[in-house]
Scaffold this active site. Structure first.
Site, mmCIF file in Angstrom:
data_model
loop_
_atom_site.group_PDB
_atom_site.id
_atom_site.type_symbol
_atom_site.label_atom_id
_atom_site.label_comp_id
_atom_site.label_asym_id
_atom_site.label_seq_id
_atom_site.Cartn_x
_atom_site.Cartn_y
_atom_site.Cartn_z
ATOM 1 N N LYS A 277 23.918 -12.840 -0.835
ATOM 2 C CA LYS A 277 23.976 -12.867 0.622
ATOM 3 C C LYS A 277 22.879 -11.966 1.182
ATOM 4 O O LYS A 277 22.545 -10.947 0.578
ATOM 5 C CB LYS A 277 25.339 -12.340 1.099
ATOM 6 C CG LYS A 277 26.487 -13.323 0.879
ATOM 7 C CD LYS A 277 27.766 -12.796 1.494
ATOM 8 C CE LYS A 277 28.938 -13.724 1.198
ATOM 9 N NZ LYS A 277 28.796 -15.064 1.797
ATOM 10 N N ARG A 351 36.204 -21.407 -3.783
ATOM 11 C CA ARG A 351 36.757 -22.676 -4.261
ATOM 12 C C ARG A 351 36.938 -22.674 -5.776
ATOM 13 O O ARG A 351 37.811 -23.357 -6.304
ATOM 14 C CB ARG A 351 35.853 -23.831 -3.789
ATOM 15 C CG ARG A 351 34.475 -23.822 -4.358
ATOM 16 C CD ARG A 351 33.480 -24.619 -3.535
ATOM 17 N NE ARG A 351 33.152 -23.942 -2.275
ATOM 18 C CZ ARG A 351 32.344 -24.429 -1.356
ATOM 19 N NH1 ARG A 351 31.775 -25.607 -1.536
ATOM 20 N NH2 ARG A 351 32.092 -23.755 -0.246
HETATM 21 N N1 BES Z 1 33.467 -15.564 1.763
HETATM 22 C C1 BES Z 1 32.484 -16.504 2.184
HETATM 23 C C2 BES Z 1 32.850 -17.178 3.509
HETATM 24 C C3 BES Z 1 32.870 -16.304 4.730
HETATM 25 C C4 BES Z 1 31.801 -16.288 5.598
HETATM 26 C C5 BES Z 1 33.991 -15.570 5.052
HETATM 27 C C6 BES Z 1 31.848 -15.508 6.736
HETATM 28 C C7 BES Z 1 34.046 -14.792 6.180
HETATM 29 C C8 BES Z 1 32.976 -14.770 7.028
HETATM 30 C C9 BES Z 1 32.341 -17.598 1.131
HETATM 31 O O1 BES Z 1 32.556 -17.222 -0.178
HETATM 32 C C10 BES Z 1 30.938 -18.088 1.207
HETATM 33 O O2 BES Z 1 30.052 -17.349 0.880
HETATM 34 N N2 BES Z 1 30.764 -19.326 1.644
HETATM 35 C C11 BES Z 1 29.494 -19.910 1.765
HETATM 36 C C12 BES Z 1 29.586 -21.269 1.145
HETATM 37 C C13 BES Z 1 28.258 -21.931 0.934
HETATM 38 C C14 BES Z 1 27.487 -21.204 -0.118
HETATM 39 C C15 BES Z 1 28.478 -23.372 0.518
HETATM 40 C C16 BES Z 1 29.164 -20.044 3.241
HETATM 41 O O3 BES Z 1 30.066 -20.307 4.033
HETATM 42 O O4 BES Z 1 28.017 -19.850 3.611
HETATM 43 MN MN MN Z 2 30.838 -16.503 -1.130
#
Ligand code: BES
Ligand code: MN
Ligand code: ZN
Length: 503
Positions: A277, A351
């Site tokens: 991230k 997931r």
């Molecule tokens: N934990 C995150 C989702 C999230 C984003 C929670 C903002 C709370 C606030 C999740 O694991 C994630 O990183 N999701 C990605 C998925 C993508 C890589 C397909 C996302 O939402 O960007």
């Molecule tokens: Mn994630």
């Protein structure tokens, strides 16, 4: 918290703060003018002149004139009485709760009548007051060393009423159970990730199990390897912390059948892994176990209220880290179900852990499944920060669930999951599924991926990425963890204990 019933001897109320609801045209509420006039003859006039406000959620505080036995009066505006609903009242009492917490009050008295209308009874007021005040008073204690805050909690609530005391007290009790459970879940989400590790979450669950007589099983790395939980193990690979699959069973009937499975995402920290991230996107990822907290909070309510329904809670907990051992994009992993997964994005880790958790819940006898997860940023793009996104494969189950969500006032909106969506999930040259088909519609793909592991079991997916954490103070609490879905999950279990949703 203690609850007292005080007979309508208004003149002598031993409490710190007296709460007086002020509806629009209070003179239409039977007894209102006499009630306030028993404290000061000026009050009815002050309402007429606008010094005491009738606007919804407007607060006016004043010191009391001593000889009545209390120190302060808090007037709370209610707006139009006919518009009062449980939702609006919950927000009213949460506003009162915020004030009480700022005042550091340890006891309050409430006269329920102004809060009632044709739809809202005295007992409803007792329930909503307990819930709303409890939610509104919440503050995360934090770790400041120079805090000189007086440590006062609300210990006593008195109701000036002579209605059925037992029912009244029971309603109040359920309201405060709900608020306490939500606040516990909020604490878990607000805790920093170096303190709330998977191991600590398991310890927390052990305490719950002890207190409420749940069966508990915790699977660590070794047990996961034995069972072949390749998906959660892959996410954990980069971590020095042991992963934990936490399983709680609440048995309500002689036989283990007709079981509701509550499955929570318990990522204690999400760096994104090698699909790292960006630095600003990482802050806040301590909250990536909001789904687990919702499930644990719901189990607390279930432990207290003991509905006639078997429940299994399964929480998949680990952090998602980077190291020489971490899993990588292009890896192919084998999940507990046997299905293989091509990893295209290590940041789509929720997931993966949920795939194994859902499979485990099914193998352990779950006949209904609800998974709860801070799963995708996409759900925030789609619905904003105040709506939980849902997917389902079963209309009747979802309808029952939506009744529960309406009852608790937690907003849920369903997203579509089509056959062409499923096709995209299954698109991989090398495996049965891929974990990240791309950015468009990715709230759907995140949940849809989990759906690939539920088979025919009636299933609801709840994406709380937006709702688990509030970016500023809101109706029912402060900035930070909201404890969303705790009450709705417990309520749907309660409803299913009392109705047969197949008819
Ligand atoms: N934990 C995150 C989702 C999230 C984003 C929670 C903002 C709370 C606030 C999740 O694991 C994630 O990183 N999701 C990605 C998925 C993508 C890589 C397909 C996302 O939402 O960007
Ligand atoms: Mn994630
Ligand atoms: Zn995550």
């Amino acid at each position: 918290m203690k609850i007292n019933m005080v007979e309508q001897n208004f003149n002598k109320v031993e409490t710190e703060v007296l709460i007086i609801g002020v509806p629009e045209h209070p003179e239409n509420t039977q007894g209102w003018e006499d009630f306030v006039a028993s404290y000061s003859n000026s009050f009815p006039e002050w309402v007429r002149s606008g010094q005491i406000k009738t606007d919804y959620k407007q607060v006016v505080k004043m010191p009391a004139f001593n000889e009545n036995g209390f120190e302060r009066i808090l007037f709370i505006g209610l707006g139009a009485k006919r518009k009062l609903s449980e939702d609006r009242l919950r927000a009213v009492f949460a506003t009162v709760g915020k004030e009480l917490s700022d005042m550091k009050a340890s006891s309050v008295a409430i006269w329920p009548t102004p809060f009632t209308n044709e739809k809202i009874t005295d007992e409803d007021v007792a329930f909503i007051a307990a819930e709303g005040i409890g939610l509104g008073m919440y503050k995360f204690a934090g770790y400041k060393t120079d805090s000189n805050e007086r440590d006062v909690s609300l210990e006593e609530v008195s109701f000036l009423s002579d209605t059925n005391q037992d029912e009244f007290k029971a309603a109040f009790e359920v309201g405060s159970i709900n608020a306490q459970a939500v606040n516990e879940a909020r604490n878990l989400v607000n805790m920093p990730p170096n303190m709330l590790t998977a191991t600590e979450m398991a310890n927390y669950a052990r305490q719950l199990a002890e207190k409420y007589d749940f069966e508990i099983e915790v699977l660590g790395r070794k047990e996961m390897e034995e069972q072949g939980m390749g998906a959660i193990l892959a996410v954990n690979k980069g971590s020095v912390e042991e992963p934990q699959l936490i399983v709680l069973k609440y048995t309500a009937t002689d036989t283990w059948e007709d079981v509701v499975g509550l499955v929570g995402k318990g990522i204690t920290y999400d760096t994104g892994g090698y699909s790292l991230k960006p630095r600003d996107g990482m802050v806040g990822m301590k909250g990536d176990m909001g789904g687990a907290a919702a499930v644990l909070g719901a189990m607390q309510i279930i432990g207290e209220t003991r509905p006639a329904k078997n429940v299994i809670a399964v929480i998949a907990s680990t952090d998602n880290m980077v190291s020489g051992d971490a899993f990588k994009p292009d890896d192919v992993i084998t999940s507990l179900s046997g299905k293989t997964i091509e990893v295209l994005n290590t940041d789509a880790e929720g997931r993966l852990v949920l795939a194994d958790a859902v499979t485990f819940a099914k193998q352990a006898g779950a006949d209904y499944l609800i998974d709860v997860a801070t799963l995708t940023g996409g759900v925030i793009v789609a619905l904003g920060k105040d709506k939980t996104g849902a997917l389902t494969n079963d209309e009747a189950f979802f309808e029952e669930f939506m009744h529960a969500a309406t009852e608790t006032g937690e907003f849920v909106w369903r997203l579509p999951l089509t056959e062409s969506d499923k096709k995209r999930l299954r698109k991989s040259e090398v495996a049965d599924l891929n974990n990240s088909p791309g950015r468009d519609g990715h709230a759907i793909f995140g949940g849809g991926f989990i759906g690939e592991f539920v088979g025919d079991t009636p299933w609801i997916h709840l994406d709380i990425a937006g709702t688990s954490d509030a970016s500023s103070a809101h109706d029912l609490g402060p900035k930070g963890a909201t404890g969303v879905m705790v009450r709705t999950l417990a309520t749907v279990v309660e409803r299913m204990a009392n109705t047969d949703i197949n008819n």
